[in-house]
Design an enzyme around this catalytic site. Sequence first.
Site, mmCIF file in Angstrom:
data_model
loop_
_atom_site.group_PDB
_atom_site.id
_atom_site.type_symbol
_atom_site.label_atom_id
_atom_site.label_comp_id
_atom_site.label_asym_id
_atom_site.label_seq_id
_atom_site.Cartn_x
_atom_site.Cartn_y
_atom_site.Cartn_z
ATOM 1 N N ARG A 36 34.237 36.816 15.755
ATOM 2 C CA ARG A 36 33.733 37.044 17.106
ATOM 3 C C ARG A 36 34.537 38.142 17.792
ATOM 4 O O ARG A 36 33.982 39.137 18.238
ATOM 5 C CB ARG A 36 33.764 35.736 17.909
ATOM 6 N N TYR A 74 4.924 16.590 38.417
ATOM 7 C CA TYR A 74 4.064 17.585 37.782
ATOM 8 C C TYR A 74 3.491 17.084 36.461
ATOM 9 O O TYR A 74 4.171 16.440 35.668
ATOM 10 C CB TYR A 74 4.850 18.869 37.507
ATOM 11 N N LYS A 88 37.679 28.906 32.278
ATOM 12 C CA LYS A 88 36.546 29.833 32.260
ATOM 13 C C LYS A 88 35.266 29.108 32.653
ATOM 14 O O LYS A 88 35.213 27.878 32.684
ATOM 15 C CB LYS A 88 36.402 30.450 30.867
ATOM 16 N N MET A 105 12.533 21.142 40.156
ATOM 17 C CA MET A 105 13.576 22.138 40.377
ATOM 18 C C MET A 105 14.692 21.612 41.272
ATOM 19 O O MET A 105 15.881 21.827 41.001
ATOM 20 C CB MET A 105 12.977 23.402 40.997
#
Length: 352
Positions: free
Chosen positions: A126, A248, A34, A296
Amino acid sequence: MQSRAYALISEAALHHNLSGLSARAGTRLLLPVKANAYGHGLELIARQAAAHPDVWGLAVATPREAQAVALLNLGRPVVLLTPPTPDEVVPLADLGVRLPVSSLEEAEALPVHARAHLKVDTGMNRLGARPDEAIRIGQRLAERGVLEGAYTHFATTDEEDLSFAHEQLRRFRSVIAALPPVLAHCANGGGILSLGHLGDMGLSRPGLASYGFAPAHLQRVVPLTPVMTLRATVTQVHKAFAGESVSYGGLWQAPRDTTLATIGFGYADGYPRNATLRAHVLVRGERRPVVGRICMDQCMVDVTGLEVRAGDQVECWGSGDLTVSEVAGWGDTIEYEVLTGLGERVERVAVP
């Protein structure tokens, strides 16, 4: 065009881990693939895993994942662990996907050619049916001739206190004892490592452990090797003079004239932004600090004194001294989040 960052996925490491975990559990494995195989690449891992004799099948979390793996035609059963919508049941059954069932309504709605895995809630709260109800559902599935398996999920097997895990196991076994023989599976990676041999179960489902990671207190139980090595490309080498700030916010100022390598790996690719001013990478085998705020698409590394040029590779994590576990610690998170957060711009590359 080449990717600026790529993950090398070692088939040898994966197979090593699977063999050790299967031997420890005393069962074959239902390998979770998954979340893009925990970030390692769904198709790539599915194909590597299907070649291993201890892998019975592949487990997924969503119908879309189930469809993708089933269409690979790897000769291994695909088990969906979370409920599909009613309109997805028949198409998935047509593909041979094993379906989770946790209510009598779901049991009655299955087509006759479906194969069901009964989901038992033994304390995770769950998904699934509580034990008494699960027995009734399982018996009905058996009457209909569609019951293949039953499963539950441990909540605390990564912890040192296993008292609740043993209680969950007791509850699950009480359900299994009331049903015809089924493929039972309950042990995640922590369960295999902490509880050991569970030969009365047909399968085990080691997730993160299959990819090479275990809690600190369990790391010596089965030797595991990280399957992924993450490398990124140097896109520019330049100087920052003493006193100049980098990136930054001006969080880091060069204490001296500094040679910087900008690498093409940033938080959009999965590098934790919270690792700013803590992260290191390996440059020519030497640890070097990531300086300034992680951006980023890229970040900057102090490579002063090293021969580095654009196009060179640096290692952001791997199977040696710098692992995902350390990166996760720098980012105040866990290995799962770093690995599953690896972006689509990072190319996954199979290696022996």
